[in-house]
Design an enzyme around this catalytic site. Structure first.
Site, PDB file in Angstrom:
ATOM      1  N   HIS A  73       0.838  -1.193  -0.112  1.00 30.56           N
ATOM      2  CA  HIS A  73      -0.078   0.032   0.179  1.00 30.56           C
ATOM      3  C   HIS A  73       0.897   1.321  -0.127  1.00 30.56           C
ATOM      4  O   HIS A  73       1.325   1.720   1.100  1.00 30.56           O
ATOM      5  CB  HIS A  73      -0.871   0.071   1.056  1.00 30.56           C
ATOM      6  CG  HIS A  73      -1.917   1.078   1.277  1.00 30.56           C
ATOM      7  ND1 HIS A  73      -3.322   0.950   1.381  1.00 30.56           N
ATOM      8  CD2 HIS A  73      -1.857   2.194   1.097  1.00 30.56           C
ATOM      9  CE1 HIS A  73      -4.035   1.816   1.131  1.00 30.56           C
ATOM     10  NE2 HIS A  73      -3.020   2.908   0.971  1.00 30.56           N
ATOM     11  N   HIS A 119       1.031   5.074  -2.401  1.00 30.38           N
ATOM     12  CA  HIS A 119       0.731   5.664  -3.647  1.00 30.38           C
ATOM     13  C   HIS A 119       1.850   6.524  -4.379  1.00 30.38           C
ATOM     14  O   HIS A 119       2.572   7.241  -3.828  1.00 30.38           O
ATOM     15  CB  HIS A 119      -0.224   6.852  -3.051  1.00 30.38           C
ATOM     16  CG  HIS A 119      -1.585   6.273  -2.396  1.00 30.38           C
ATOM     17  ND1 HIS A 119      -2.688   6.422  -2.958  1.00 30.38           N
ATOM     18  CD2 HIS A 119      -1.789   5.835  -1.294  1.00 30.38           C
ATOM     19  CE1 HIS A 119      -3.724   5.899  -2.123  1.00 30.38           C
ATOM     20  NE2 HIS A 119      -3.017   5.645  -0.972  1.00 30.38           N
ATOM     21  N   ASP A 169       1.766   8.956  -6.265  1.00 32.67           N
ATOM     22  CA  ASP A 169       1.785  10.411  -6.342  1.00 32.67           C
ATOM     23  C   ASP A 169       2.132  11.011  -4.901  1.00 32.67           C
ATOM     24  O   ASP A 169       2.044  12.005  -4.577  1.00 32.67           O
ATOM     25  CB  ASP A 169       0.294  10.986  -6.789  1.00 32.67           C
ATOM     26  CG  ASP A 169      -0.810  10.182  -6.316  1.00 32.67           C
ATOM     27  OD1 ASP A 169      -0.894   9.083  -5.819  1.00 32.67           O
ATOM     28  OD2 ASP A 169      -2.042  11.096  -6.261  1.00 32.67           O
ATOM     29  N   GLY A 229      -9.439   8.219  -1.554  1.00 34.04           N
ATOM     30  CA  GLY A 229     -10.122   9.457  -1.296  1.00 34.04           C
ATOM     31  C   GLY A 229     -10.781   9.414  -0.132  1.00 34.04           C
ATOM     32  O   GLY A 229     -10.440   8.861   0.907  1.00 34.04           O
ATOM     33  N   HIS A 271      -9.828   1.416   0.290  1.00 31.09           N
ATOM     34  CA  HIS A 271      -9.518   2.289   1.433  1.00 31.09           C
ATOM     35  C   HIS A 271     -11.010   1.861   2.302  1.00 31.09           C
ATOM     36  O   HIS A 271     -12.023   2.346   1.739  1.00 31.09           O
ATOM     37  CB  HIS A 271      -9.095   3.636   1.151  1.00 31.09           C
ATOM     38  CG  HIS A 271      -7.946   3.938   0.789  1.00 31.09           C
ATOM     39  ND1 HIS A 271      -7.425   3.411  -0.617  1.00 31.09           N
ATOM     40  CD2 HIS A 271      -6.699   4.521   1.183  1.00 31.09           C
ATOM     41  CE1 HIS A 271      -6.303   3.772  -0.813  1.00 31.09           C
ATOM     42  NE2 HIS A 271      -5.740   4.329   0.338  1.00 31.09           N
ATOM     43  N   GLU A 283     -10.394   3.688   7.546  1.00 35.60           N
ATOM     44  CA  GLU A 283      -8.888   4.474   7.947  1.00 35.60           C
ATOM     45  C   GLU A 283      -9.783   5.645   8.802  1.00 35.60           C
ATOM     46  O   GLU A 283      -9.174   5.665   9.853  1.00 35.60           O
ATOM     47  CB  GLU A 283      -8.721   5.047   6.634  1.00 35.60           C
ATOM     48  CG  GLU A 283      -7.237   5.795   6.879  1.00 35.60           C
ATOM     49  CD  GLU A 283      -6.896   6.520   5.506  1.00 35.60           C
ATOM     50  OE1 GLU A 283      -7.578   6.447   4.583  1.00 35.60           O
ATOM     51  OE2 GLU A 283      -5.606   6.992   5.699  1.00 35.60           O
ATOM     52  N   HIS A 313      -5.997   0.092   5.151  1.00 37.52           N
ATOM     53  CA  HIS A 313      -6.161   0.710   6.381  1.00 37.52           C
ATOM     54  C   HIS A 313      -6.987  -0.318   7.390  1.00 37.52           C
ATOM     55  O   HIS A 313      -6.512  -1.397   8.119  1.00 37.52           O
ATOM     56  CB  HIS A 313      -6.473   2.064   6.454  1.00 37.52           C
ATOM     57  CG  HIS A 313      -5.495   2.855   5.865  1.00 37.52           C
ATOM     58  ND1 HIS A 313      -4.382   3.452   6.140  1.00 37.52           N
ATOM     59  CD2 HIS A 313      -5.681   3.516   4.369  1.00 37.52           C
ATOM     60  CE1 HIS A 313      -3.716   4.339   5.290  1.00 37.52           C
ATOM     61  NE2 HIS A 313      -4.650   4.201   4.056  1.00 37.52           N
ATOM     62  N   ASP A 373       2.350   4.172   2.679  1.00 32.40           N
ATOM     63  CA  ASP A 373       1.222   5.023   2.171  1.00 32.40           C
ATOM     64  C   ASP A 373       1.525   6.259   1.213  1.00 32.40           C
ATOM     65  O   ASP A 373       1.340   6.204   0.028  1.00 32.40           O
ATOM     66  CB  ASP A 373       0.447   5.510   3.411  1.00 32.40           C
ATOM     67  CG  ASP A 373      -1.164   5.715   3.139  1.00 32.40           C
ATOM     68  OD1 ASP A 373      -1.436   5.455   1.796  1.00 32.40           O
ATOM     69  OD2 ASP A 373      -1.856   6.279   3.778  1.00 32.40           O
ATOM     70  N   ASP A 374       2.134   7.256   1.907  1.00 28.74           N
ATOM     71  CA  ASP A 374       2.503   8.318   1.041  1.00 28.74           C
ATOM     72  C   ASP A 374       3.689   8.955   1.865  1.00 28.74           C
ATOM     73  O   ASP A 374       3.935  10.064   2.442  1.00 28.74           O
ATOM     74  CB  ASP A 374       1.291   9.621   1.336  1.00 28.74           C
ATOM     75  CG  ASP A 374       0.136   9.050   0.632  1.00 28.74           C
ATOM     76  OD1 ASP A 374      -0.018   8.971  -0.618  1.00 28.74           O
ATOM     77  OD2 ASP A 374      -0.737   8.572   1.325  1.00 28.74           O
TER      78      ASP A 374
END
Ligand SMILES: O=c1[nH]cnc2c1ncn2[C@H]1C[C@H](O)[C@@H](CO)O1
Length: 399
Positions: A19, A21, A23, A188, A217, A220, A241, A299-300
């Site tokens: 998991h 992203h 971006d 999102g 998702h 979360e 999550h 995640d990010d």
């Protein structure tokens, strides 16, 4: 910089990440570089200043966190060279962290500037479609795989607030199944109820019909009912999550029985406000106690100013994770990957070898030895493998 503890490498062995992203995992240097090339003015000129702008510093809300993407996505979106580059560099970064298999996700629509309505990030209309975005990411990932000797697959995201994009997303998943796209996701703002959005439901029905894997998702920041909907309506095979599943013990037990995989992101869960900032109270501690099936993920990492090592060291330092548990969860992660069965089996064997669990080799006659470490207790629903064969769907790692 987000307040983290000194980064340690506590598990310096091959890892699986399910998991993350694309971006949310771009190098700040690349954002600055592309902005310069394209003549885009940014509010910061140095890596330090731009990092400060992109990063969530204190526990915030999911909505505040999602707002961070607007700081830099207009730089990358619509630019062919930049999109291929971020995919390639992503693979390099993961290889450096010791990841040998990664599933990276993104919204093709968020990187396009034509065939997308509305055009995101205030871009002018151009000629880069979501379809071509997927081709470019596939190329970047494939070149990265060759250069850095890891396996990189991708997951295409539907966005909760854009149900009108979801049909395209599932069609792209189908079209590029042979080019490394392994699944569909729904990302999102989770407070938007997808039951009210038939676009997502229909896309997920089509995904199931066509053998496209599904993750969602859910739970979360949203309640356990969003997880229920993900499983029952969208037929999710994994949950992104999923922390709030613990609010519904009946559903939680049912998902434990089903060996549902939870894609846990410790650092993310603190900074998005999803979980109590006190890591000693994190839901993954309960997941571990219950021998649930879960992975540890970044995640990010751009927005959390983090690395996978930080998620692991946090798990060790604040949640009592041991080396044995890291091995167990990585083998479970490989088993819950969206790879075809033969490739999955090879991946699991690679981990057994790297972890010195040669007796556990899938297909060997002593496969059970690798499974029954620790208390060796089988939970209800655990199934033992016979000597004759390998059934990844019933493949539980019990320590
Ligand atoms: O943690 C997250 N929860 C929900 N949505 C997320 C999270 N991290 C990233 N996203 C969104 C923003 C990205 O633009 C999108 C596709 O990667 O997915």
């Amino acid at each position: 910089m987000a307040e983290h503890f000194t980064e340690q490498i506590v598990f310096n062995k091959p890892k699986i990440e399910l998991h993350v992203h694309l971006d949310g995992a771009i190098r700040v240097e690349t954002i600055l570089d592309v902005a310069r090339r394209r003549g885009i003015t940014l509010p910061a000129g140095t890596v330090k200043e731009m990092t400060h702008i992109c990063v969530v510093h204190q526990p915030a809300t999911l909505t505040e966190f999602l707002g961070k993407f607007a700081e830099y996505m207009h730089v990358i979106a619509g630019d062919r060279e930049a999109i291929k580059r971020i995919a390639y560099e992503f693979v390099e970064d993961k290889a450096k962290e010791g990841v040998i298999y990664v599933e990276v996700r993104y919204s093709p629509h968020f990187l396009a500037n034509t065939d997308v309505e509305p055009i995101p990030w205030n871009q002018k209309e151009g000629d880069l479609s979501p379809d071509e975005v997927v081709c470019l990411v596939n190329q970047g990932l494939a070149e990265g795989e060759k250069a850095f000797n890891i396996i990189a697959r991708s997951i295409l995201c539907c966005m909760r607030h854009m149900p009108s994009w979801s049909k395209d997303v599932v069609e792209l998943c189908k079209k590029y199944k042979k080019d490394g796209v392994v699944a569909i996701d729904l990302a999102g703002d989770e407070s938007l109820n997808c039951e009210a959005y038939p676009g997502h439901r229909m896309a997920y029905e089509e995904a199931e019909r066509c053998g496209v894997h599904r993750t969602v998702h859910a739970g979360e920041v949203g309640p356990a009912s969003v997880v229920k909907e993900a499983v029952e309506v969208l037929k999710a095979e994994r949950i992104g999550h999923g922390y709030n599943i613990l609010e519904d013990q009946v559903l939680y037990k049912q998902l434990l029985e089903q060996n549902m995989h939870f894609e846990v992101c410790p650092i993310s869960s603190k900074l998005t406000g999803a979980c109590d900032p006190d890591f000693t109270k994190h839901p993954v501690i309960t997941f571990r106690k219950d021998k649930a099936n879960y992975s540890l993920n970044t995640d990010d990492p751009l927005i959390f100013n983090s690395t996978l090592h930080l998620d692991y060291s946090t798990a060790q330092n604040y949640m009592g994770f041991t080396e044995e548990e890291f091995k167990r969860l990585n083998i479970n992660s490989a088993n819950s990957s969206f790879l075809p069965e033969k490739e999955k089996k090879d991946l699991i064997n690679k981990l057994y070898e790297a972890y010195g669990m040669v007796d556990g080799f899938v297909g060997s006659s002593s496969v059970l030895d690798g499974f029954l470490l620790g208390d060796g207790e089988l939970r209800n629903g655990d199934r033992m493998l016979g000597h004759s064969g390998y059934n990844p769907l019933s493949h539980f790692i019990v320590f």
